[in-house]
Scaffold this motif. Structure first.
Motif, PDB file in Angstrom:
ATOM      1  N   THR A   1       0.848  -1.182   0.000  1.00 16.92           N
ATOM      2  CA  THR A   1       0.000   0.000   0.000  1.00 16.92           C
ATOM      3  C   THR A   1       0.889   1.238   0.000  1.00 16.92           C
ATOM      4  OG1 THR A   1      -0.061   0.102   2.408  1.00 16.92           O
ATOM      5  CG2 THR A   1      -1.783  -1.201   1.318  1.00 16.92           C
ATOM      6  N   TYR A   2       0.284   2.394  -0.253  1.00 19.19           N
ATOM      7  CA  TYR A   2       1.044   3.644  -0.206  1.00 19.19           C
ATOM      8  C   TYR A   2       1.655   3.851   1.176  1.00 19.19           C
ATOM      9  CZ  TYR A   2      -0.998   5.186  -4.630  1.00 19.19           C
ATOM     10  OH  TYR A   2      -1.364   5.298  -5.936  1.00 19.19           O
TER      11      TYR A   2
ATOM     12  N   ASP B   1       2.601   1.556   3.340  1.00 20.16           N
ATOM     13  CA  ASP B   1       3.768   0.677   3.494  1.00 20.16           C
ATOM     14  C   ASP B   1       4.965   1.222   2.732  1.00 20.16           C
ATOM     15  OD1 ASP B   1       2.232  -1.037   5.014  1.00 20.16           O
ATOM     16  OD2 ASP B   1       1.768  -2.369   3.337  1.00 20.16           O
ATOM     17  N   LEU B   2       4.726   1.724   1.528  1.00 21.53           N
ATOM     18  CA  LEU B   2       5.825   2.271   0.734  1.00 21.53           C
ATOM     19  C   LEU B   2       6.428   3.501   1.395  1.00 21.53           C
ATOM     20  CD1 LEU B   2       4.322   1.900  -2.842  1.00 21.53           C
ATOM     21  CD2 LEU B   2       6.180   0.563  -1.853  1.00 21.53           C
ATOM     22  N   ASP B   3       5.573   4.356   1.960  1.00 25.66           N
ATOM     23  CA  ASP B   3       6.074   5.544   2.664  1.00 25.66           C
ATOM     24  C   ASP B   3       6.939   5.155   3.857  1.00 25.66           C
ATOM     25  OD1 ASP B   3       4.923   7.345   0.949  1.00 25.66           O
ATOM     26  OD2 ASP B   3       3.155   7.700   2.204  1.00 25.66           O
ATOM     27  N   LYS B   4       6.465   4.163   4.637  1.00 31.35           N
ATOM     28  CA  LYS B   4       7.240   3.732   5.802  1.00 31.35           C
ATOM     29  C   LYS B   4       8.574   3.143   5.364  1.00 31.35           C
ATOM     30  CE  LYS B   4       4.752   0.892   8.064  1.00 31.35           C
ATOM     31  NZ  LYS B   4       4.029  -0.003   8.953  1.00 31.35           N
ATOM     32  N   ASP B   5       8.569   2.318   4.315  1.00 29.15           N
ATOM     33  CA  ASP B   5       9.805   1.708   3.848  1.00 29.15           C
ATOM     34  C   ASP B   5      10.770   2.749   3.304  1.00 29.15           C
ATOM     35  OD1 ASP B   5       8.904  -0.773   4.554  1.00 29.15           O
ATOM     36  OD2 ASP B   5       8.355  -1.390   2.523  1.00 29.15           O
ATOM     37  N   LEU B   6      10.237   3.760   2.629  1.00 29.66           N
ATOM     38  CA  LEU B   6      11.087   4.790   2.060  1.00 29.66           C
ATOM     39  C   LEU B   6      11.807   5.564   3.155  1.00 29.66           C
ATOM     40  CD1 LEU B   6      11.927   6.114  -0.589  1.00 29.66           C
ATOM     41  CD2 LEU B   6      10.045   7.709  -0.281  1.00 29.66           C
ATOM     42  N   LYS B   7      11.106   5.871   4.228  1.00 29.67           N
ATOM     43  CA  LYS B   7      11.719   6.625   5.324  1.00 29.67           C
ATOM     44  C   LYS B   7      12.607   5.727   6.192  1.00 29.67           C
ATOM     45  CE  LYS B   7       7.907   9.854   5.482  1.00 29.67           C
ATOM     46  NZ  LYS B   7       6.697  10.268   6.174  1.00 29.67           N
ATOM     47  N   LYS B   8      12.271   4.438   6.239  1.00 27.74           N
ATOM     48  CA  LYS B   8      12.960   3.527   7.145  1.00 27.74           C
ATOM     49  C   LYS B   8      14.309   3.066   6.600  1.00 27.74           C
ATOM     50  CE  LYS B   8      12.037  -0.865   9.488  1.00 27.74           C
ATOM     51  NZ  LYS B   8      11.054  -1.940   9.630  1.00 27.74           N
TER      52      LYS B   8
ATOM     53  N   LYS C   1      12.438  13.802  -0.830  1.00 23.47           N
ATOM     54  CA  LYS C   1      11.951  14.922  -0.019  1.00 23.47           C
ATOM     55  C   LYS C   1      10.720  15.582  -0.628  1.00 23.47           C
ATOM     56  CE  LYS C   1      16.369  16.148   2.048  1.00 23.47           C
ATOM     57  NZ  LYS C   1      17.428  17.160   2.138  1.00 23.47           N
ATOM     58  N   VAL C   2      10.573  15.534  -1.948  1.00 27.49           N
ATOM     59  CA  VAL C   2       9.477  16.245  -2.609  1.00 27.49           C
ATOM     60  C   VAL C   2       8.376  15.313  -3.116  1.00 27.49           C
ATOM     61  CG1 VAL C   2      10.898  18.202  -3.260  1.00 27.49           C
ATOM     62  CG2 VAL C   2      10.698  16.267  -4.809  1.00 27.49           C
ATOM     63  N   LEU C   3       8.423  14.047  -2.756  1.00 29.73           N
ATOM     64  CA  LEU C   3       7.354  13.141  -3.163  1.00 29.73           C
ATOM     65  C   LEU C   3       6.049  13.550  -2.492  1.00 29.73           C
ATOM     66  CD1 LEU C   3       9.057   9.625  -3.079  1.00 29.73           C
ATOM     67  CD2 LEU C   3       8.334  10.911  -5.072  1.00 29.73           C
ATOM     68  N   ALA C   4       4.957  13.462  -3.237  1.00 25.53           N
ATOM     69  CA  ALA C   4       3.651  13.860  -2.704  1.00 25.53           C
ATOM     70  C   ALA C   4       3.145  12.791  -1.745  1.00 25.53           C
ATOM     71  CB  ALA C   4       2.661  14.044  -3.848  1.00 25.53           C
ATOM     72  N   PRO C   5       2.548  13.209  -0.637  1.00 25.47           N
ATOM     73  CA  PRO C   5       1.984  12.240   0.302  1.00 25.47           C
ATOM     74  C   PRO C   5       0.741  11.569  -0.289  1.00 25.47           C
ATOM     75  CG  PRO C   5       1.680  14.483   1.109  1.00 25.47           C
ATOM     76  CD  PRO C   5       2.470  14.571  -0.147  1.00 25.47           C
ATOM     77  N   GLU C   6       0.372  10.472   0.306  1.00 33.53           N
ATOM     78  CA  GLU C   6      -0.728   9.646  -0.208  1.00 33.53           C
ATOM     79  C   GLU C   6      -2.041  10.417  -0.301  1.00 33.53           C
ATOM     80  OE1 GLU C   6      -3.244   5.684   1.071  1.00 33.53           O
ATOM     81  OE2 GLU C   6      -1.576   6.342   2.306  1.00 33.53           O
ATOM     82  N   HIS C   7      -2.377  11.215   0.699  1.00 32.30           N
ATOM     83  CA  HIS C   7      -3.675  11.907   0.709  1.00 32.30           C
ATOM     84  C   HIS C   7      -3.789  12.910  -0.435  1.00 32.30           C
ATOM     85  CE1 HIS C   7      -2.123  15.677   2.472  1.00 32.30           C
ATOM     86  NE2 HIS C   7      -1.320  14.871   3.157  1.00 32.30           N
TER      87      HIS C   7
END
Length: 103
Positions: free
Chosen positions: A34-35, A37-44, A62-68
């Motif tokens: 999911t978005y 999970d991808l966000d968490k993995d990207l930061k982790k 740094k400039v990727l748009a958030p899921e919402h």
């Protein structure tokens, strides 16, 4: 003596194929991330911040748009309504172009 012979139908036992069921195909299903999970993995993981060990992706991450911000509501399209809307916009543009030519 070694000549193949086509057997008669009476000689062949009838197989009951009605009760036999083919085995379903086996497909390996990979879990789709999911978005969130991808966000968490990207930061982790810092491994995502470089590509092939050479290209620095920190500016991009740094400039990727958030899921919402990426979510959109599903809108059903009605062919007649869409056709009428596009047609009227084209006619309006055409009329404006004609009035500019006359001026």
């Amino acid at each position: 003596a070694d000549i193949p012979v086509i057997p008669d139908l009476e000689d062949v036992q009838e197989e009951d194929l009605a009760m036999q069921v083919a085995a379903p195909p086996s497909v390996q299903v990979n879990r789709v991330l999911t978005y969130h999970d991808l966000d968490k993995d990207l930061k982790k993981y810092a491994a995502f911040q470089t590509l092939d060990g050479e290209v620095d992706l920190k500016l991009l991450t740094k400039v990727l748009a958030p899921e919402h911000e990426l979510r959109e509501d599903d809108v059903s399209w009605d062919w007649d309504h869409l056709f009428t809307e596009v047609s009227s916009e084209l006619v309006t543009e055409w009329d404006l172009g004609q009035s500019e030519k006359e001026d």
